[in-house]
Design a protein around this motif. Structure first.
Motif, PDB file in Angstrom:
ATOM      1  N   GLN A  16       0.842  -1.195   0.000  1.00 27.57           N
ATOM      2  CA  GLN A  16       0.000   0.000   0.000  1.00 27.57           C
ATOM      3  C   GLN A  16       0.887   1.259   0.000  1.00 27.57           C
ATOM      4  OE1 GLN A  16      -2.865   0.000   3.168  1.00 27.57           O
ATOM      5  NE2 GLN A  16      -4.168   1.526   2.203  1.00 27.57           N
TER       6      GLN A  16
ATOM      7  N   VAL B 131       2.541   4.960  -0.919  1.00 23.81           N
ATOM      8  CA  VAL B 131       2.052   6.315  -1.138  1.00 23.81           C
ATOM      9  C   VAL B 131       3.157   7.086  -1.866  1.00 23.81           C
ATOM     10  CG1 VAL B 131       1.308   8.466  -0.051  1.00 23.81           C
ATOM     11  CG2 VAL B 131       0.570   6.270   0.897  1.00 23.81           C
TER      12      VAL B 131
ATOM     13  N   GLY C 165      -2.072   7.407  -3.645  1.00 22.70           N
ATOM     14  CA  GLY C 165      -1.779   5.996  -3.450  1.00 22.70           C
ATOM     15  C   GLY C 165      -1.289   5.272  -4.685  1.00 22.70           C
ATOM     16  N   SER C 166      -1.143   5.970  -5.796  1.00 23.03           N
ATOM     17  CA  SER C 166      -0.550   5.389  -7.002  1.00 23.03           C
ATOM     18  C   SER C 166       0.194   6.488  -7.738  1.00 23.03           C
ATOM     19  CB  SER C 166      -1.620   4.777  -7.918  1.00 23.03           C
ATOM     20  OG  SER C 166      -2.368   5.792  -8.568  1.00 23.03           O
TER      21      SER C 166
END
Length: 226
Positions: free
Chosen positions: A187, A189, A207-208
């Motif tokens: 996950q 950031v 987050g991508s």
């Protein structure tokens, strides 16, 4: 075959009751968990993409009968692209019912944009095969809702718009730099900085990488257009 309690609840969130429950089960089954006795959702995804496209094309023509193709095309792209499908999937908590292999579960597959978007298209195809085109159209129009009428006149993504802004002024394409990456591997950031050759720059965190780049480009566009 009966749906599990989770899938029955999801069917209610979706607003559609399946006559053939196996279609919904297949639609939420990722390739990471397939077996000789279980089909994944890839073929349904292929079909759902086409069904979604036709419904959106019809809806956009109906919403603005005088709009030229030059305006319709970016609006269409904004409504059918991965981000839009994933947003709708999150809206109905599709990630909670995805059937994933162990590796995908460990890597946060229920939150991955690509998996959510693909599964959303597969669900659309499942409705289409179960109830026909009218049922699929009704479900899509309900799920996408106000997105259709509120889609921007110029719905190009921010990175494309920023690059065109730079080219129109004789500048080289904007440069995107990864400034930081935090969080666990499953996950992460990202903080991305976008720079123009003429000097202005902006940063954004998401987050991508794709979302961070888009957010940074959008922020920089607002700055240079002031």
């Amino acid at each position: 075959m009966k749906l599990s309690a989770e899938l029955s609840a999801f069917s209610k969130r979706l607003g559609y009751s399946f006559q053939t429950p196996e279609l919904l089960i297949r639609a939420v089954t990722h390739s990471s968990i397939v077996s000789p006795h279980r089909d994944d959702n890839q073929r349904l995804e292929f079909l759902g993409d086409r069904v979604l496209g036709l419904v959106m094309a019809e809806a956009l023509l109906a919403a603005d009968p005088s709009a030229p193709e030059g305006l319709l095309a970016p609006r269409y792209n904004a409504l059918v692209r991965r981000e839009a499908c994933a947003d709708v999937a999150r809206q109905i908590d599709l990630g909670a019912v995805l059937k994933l292999g162990r590796s995908e579960m460990k890597s946060g597959g229920r939150r991955k944009e690509a998996l959510l978007a693909d599964a959303m298209e597969a669900v659309i195809a499942a409705i289409y095969q179960d109830g026909g085109f009218d049922a699929a159209r009704a479900a899509i129009l309900k799920l996408w809702g106000a997105r259709i009428n509120n889609v921007a006149d110029d719905a190009r993504d921010a990175k494309t718009a920023l690059q065109e802004w730079a080219q129109a002024r004789g500048e080289v394409p904007p440069q995107y730099i990864e400034v930081a990456r935090t969080g666990p591997d499953h996950q992460p950031v990202f903080t991305i900085e976008v720079r123009l050759a003429s000097g202005p720059s902006e940063q954004a965190t998401a987050g991508s990488k794709r979302h961070a780049e888009q957010a940074a480009a959008s922020a920089l566009l607002k700055k240079v257009d002031q």
